[in-house]
Design a protein around this motif. Structure first.
Motif, short mmCIF file in Angstrom:
data_model
loop_
_atom_site.label_atom_id
_atom_site.label_comp_id
_atom_site.label_asym_id
_atom_site.label_seq_id
_atom_site.Cartn_x
_atom_site.Cartn_y
_atom_site.Cartn_z
N ARG A 1 0.85 -1.19 0.00
CA ARG A 1 0.00 0.00 0.00
C ARG A 1 0.88 1.24 0.00
O ARG A 1 1.91 1.28 0.68
N LEU B 1 0.78 5.27 0.91
CA LEU B 1 0.00 6.21 1.71
C LEU B 1 0.75 7.51 1.88
O LEU B 1 1.94 7.60 1.58
N THR C 1 -2.80 9.43 8.97
CA THR C 1 -3.03 9.63 7.55
C THR C 1 -4.48 10.07 7.34
O THR C 1 -5.30 9.95 8.25
N PRO C 2 -4.81 10.55 6.15
CA PRO C 2 -6.22 10.89 5.89
C PRO C 2 -7.15 9.69 5.93
O PRO C 2 -8.36 9.84 5.99
N GLU C 3 -6.57 8.48 5.93
CA GLU C 3 -7.38 7.26 5.97
C GLU C 3 -7.45 6.64 7.36
O GLU C 3 -8.22 5.71 7.58
N GLY C 4 -6.64 7.13 8.29
CA GLY C 4 -6.66 6.59 9.64
C GLY C 4 -5.28 6.58 10.25
O GLY C 4 -4.29 6.92 9.61
N PRO D 1 -10.73 5.20 10.79
CA PRO D 1 -11.06 5.44 9.37
C PRO D 1 -12.31 6.28 9.17
O PRO D 1 -12.43 6.99 8.18
N GLU D 2 -13.25 6.20 10.12
CA GLU D 2 -14.52 6.93 9.97
C GLU D 2 -14.35 8.44 10.12
O GLU D 2 -15.13 9.21 9.53
N SER E 1 -10.52 11.60 7.93
CA SER E 1 -10.53 12.64 6.89
C SER E 1 -10.88 14.00 7.46
O SER E 1 -10.50 15.03 6.89
N TRP F 1 -7.48 14.96 9.80
CA TRP F 1 -6.25 15.22 9.05
C TRP F 1 -5.99 16.71 8.79
O TRP F 1 -4.91 17.21 9.12
#
Length: 222
Positions: A5, A7, A28-31, A105-106, A109, A112
């Motif tokens: 992956r 990232l 990260t913006p994803e978690g 993850p929820e 975003s 971040w």
């Protein structure tokens, strides 16, 4: 599942291991995530590139059966000068750890951009405590953990205002400033904090984070 992956994220924690390996903590913006950098602390390793608060584009490899992925590549996107200076380092460490603990993850975003803006402000603002107070409360709000500000009273206890002499006393100026931080745009909120009781708001932030997130190691630095 793709074992590799790529990232983008901020490096907010490093834990050296025997043999020169390092466990890295990223937001990260994803978690939030962790990865192992093999031999990073050896003289020929990548320890300079993997400095705290560096913004990186990186690749990890997840081997089946391993809990943590392995960092395979790291490219520096940007760095912030001045965060190594006290007390800015302490403020950046607290904000980074708070974001890491909350960046599921929820909600990652939403967290971040606050983390990015907060670290930039801590690095550059004349009074970096203003930025920590703003960013810390906004990260909690982004995660849905903001206090209930609809009540009466000038003290904050267990996530709500109280008229009793319990919890953290904010005073009328502190309550007004906290409402501004939680509900006004960033520039207006920071302006309100310029004349607010920052020490009370920071203490309330630490207590509220302890109650909702759990004790943060970096709180001892503040």
């Amino acid at each position: 599942m793709d074992r590799y992956r790529t990232l983008e994220g901020l490096l907010i924690g490093r834990k050296p291991l025997p043999g020169g390996d390092v466990i890295l903590s990223f937001v990260t913006p994803e978690g939030a995530m962790q990865a192992v950098a093999r031999k990073a602390m050896r003289p020929t390793g990548r320890s300079g590139r993997l400095s705290l608060f560096h913004h990186l584009r990186f690749q990890v490899y997840q081997k089946p059966g391993n809990d943590l992925p392995t960092l395979t590549q790291a490219e520096l996107v940007g760095r912030l000068e001045g965060l190594e200076i006290p007390p800015r380092f302490a403020y950046a460490s607290y904000l980074g750890e708070l974001a890491f603990r909350l960046a599921s993850p929820e909600v990652a975003s939403r967290i971040w951009p606050i983390l990015i803006s907060g670290l930039r402000g801590i690095a550059k603002h004349a009074n970096s405590k203003v930025v920590l107070v703003w960013a810390g409360w906004r990260v909690l709000r982004a995660a849905g953990l903001q206090p209930n500000m609809s009540g009466q009273g000038f003290s904050l206890e267990e996530g709500r205002l109280t008229e009793e002499e319990r919890g953290v006393f904010l005073g009328s100026e502190g309550v007004q400033a906290l409402r501004a931080v939680l509900f006004l745009p960033g520039s207006e909120a920071v302006e309100a904090l310029e004349r607010a009781p920052l020490d009370r708001l920071l203490r309330a932030l630490k207590v509220h984070a302890d109650n909702t997130v759990g004790a943060l190691n970096s709180a001892a630095l503040l």
